[in-house]
Enzyme design. Sequence first.
Site, PDB file in Angstrom:
ATOM      1  N   GLU A 134      16.119  34.079  -6.172  1.00 11.02           N
ATOM      2  CA  GLU A 134      14.710  33.681  -6.042  1.00 11.02           C
ATOM      3  C   GLU A 134      14.171  33.147  -7.366  1.00 11.02           C
ATOM      4  OE1 GLU A 134      12.908  33.451  -3.270  1.00 11.02           O
ATOM      5  OE2 GLU A 134      14.759  34.017  -2.230  1.00 11.02           O
ATOM      6  N   HIS A 146      11.086  25.061  -3.750  1.00  9.77           N
ATOM      7  CA  HIS A 146      11.756  26.352  -3.945  1.00  9.77           C
ATOM      8  C   HIS A 146      12.873  26.534  -2.915  1.00  9.77           C
ATOM      9  CE1 HIS A 146      12.090  30.789  -4.383  1.00  9.77           C
ATOM     10  NE2 HIS A 146      12.232  30.739  -3.069  1.00  9.77           N
ATOM     11  N   GLU A 147      12.556  26.273  -1.631  1.00  8.52           N
ATOM     12  CA  GLU A 147      13.562  26.457  -0.573  1.00  8.52           C
ATOM     13  C   GLU A 147      14.749  25.514  -0.750  1.00  8.52           C
ATOM     14  OE1 GLU A 147      13.590  28.846   1.584  1.00  8.52           O
ATOM     15  OE2 GLU A 147      11.658  29.614   0.910  1.00  8.52           O
ATOM     16  N   HIS A 201      17.368  26.610  -3.214  1.00 13.34           N
ATOM     17  CA  HIS A 201      18.436  27.487  -2.714  1.00 13.34           C
ATOM     18  C   HIS A 201      19.634  26.657  -2.257  1.00 13.34           C
ATOM     19  CE1 HIS A 201      16.360  31.263  -3.007  1.00 13.34           C
ATOM     20  NE2 HIS A 201      15.353  30.880  -2.229  1.00 13.34           N
TER      21      HIS A 201
END
Length: 466
Positions: A406, A326-327, A330
């Site tokens: 997100e 997920h990070e 970004h």
Amino acid sequence: MALPGELWAALPAEQRIFCSVLLFSWAVYLWEAFLAHRQRRVYRMTTHVPQELGQIMDSETFEKSRLYQLDKSTFSFWSGLYSEVEGTMILLCGGIPFLWNLSGQISGRAGFGPEYEIVQSLVFLLLATLFSAVTGLPWSLYNTFVIEEKHGFNQQTLGFFFKDAIKKFIVTQCILLPVTSLLLYIIKIGGDYFFIYAWLFTLVVSLVLVTIYADYIAPLFDKFIPLPEGELKQQIEIMAKSIDFPLTKVYVVEGSKRSSHSNAYFYGFFKNKRIVLFDTLLEDYSALNKEPAEENENGENEETKSKTKNKKQGCKNEEVLAVLGHELGHWKLGHTVKNIIISQMNSFLCFFLFAVLIGRKELFAAFGFYDTQPTLIGLMIIFQFIFSPYNEVLSFCLTVLSRRFEFQADAFAKELGKAKDLYSALIKLNKDNLGFPVSDWIFSMWHYSHPPLLERLQALKDAKQE
């Protein structure tokens, strides 16, 4: 009889500015208080696990998170009220010009006359930040040693807390004072286009701070150790390589020394990216999952508390990888670059408008500066007070954008095949951090930079079923 509009128009410009600033400040406070009241009502009324949460949250955890968030909300109400009253009294009683004159007296005794405006500005800044630190200390103590302590999150002793607070204040001054002095000097000598040079200077400073923070500043407060060789590190490196993420190092930070909340982030520019994992995120590394005897052997619990009553579950390796997926999403999707661009566009606009407004004497007169127009005071008045309506709108827009980012980062983790593990990781992190999964829709819309848990889980659940 004169109408209110006529009475308002008859007031001097500086009084209209002052009253507008004060009225808007209270309008924002009342709006925030209204939203917080709606959310507190949700905490009070939702005493049983809703049906849609039955599969992901047990009643004991649900009640713990409800009480924790209720305590935090009540604390926020009183601290917010104090902050608003304090700010109002400072404005009404002429606290800003008083502190400026006091700064002039102090710098004068040191041999620096009124012509040394930058020196006086630095004294003013030091006194202002010291005042803020002292008045905020009781609230910080209560939050840490009452609320966080009550709910099992605080890991600090009183000695560690004060040592940390003093260290933070000193480090802040070591950065703030030189940067401010250079900024004021640039504004003074920059001529008609000083706003361009000021913006470029703040851009360089922000990039330098982002670059050096994790290597030189953060280690002053927390211990960073390289992630030991093993399966987790190997899997992280494989995942980074698969998306062309230029990973150079992976660190574990001992966040458990101050709090049992967990986090993960990456930093660095160009080909020098590094990942930082909080030990509280890792099931196999968290000090909170160790027995007291293990800590005593290592001699690492002298300044922090040994707590086994509220162990944090942490995440398994597969779940940690999903969180990192997920990070890294970004980064891959350009969210970091987009945020920097938005921030710098906003910074440039603000400096440009500052250049337009700095010559307006009525702005200074509104806050008690009738004979002088110090640059630092101008920055404070324009950026903090005059821009406050714009700042509120911008903040809301960035919150909306953050929620969109997100969802996109979650979708990226899905594409990496991490939907199932991210699903379970989000549930564990929500449980470990006592997040309350039910929220008022207006409160959520205005405040939540991350989507509500149920919305994220639903999106991941759809992917799992696919």
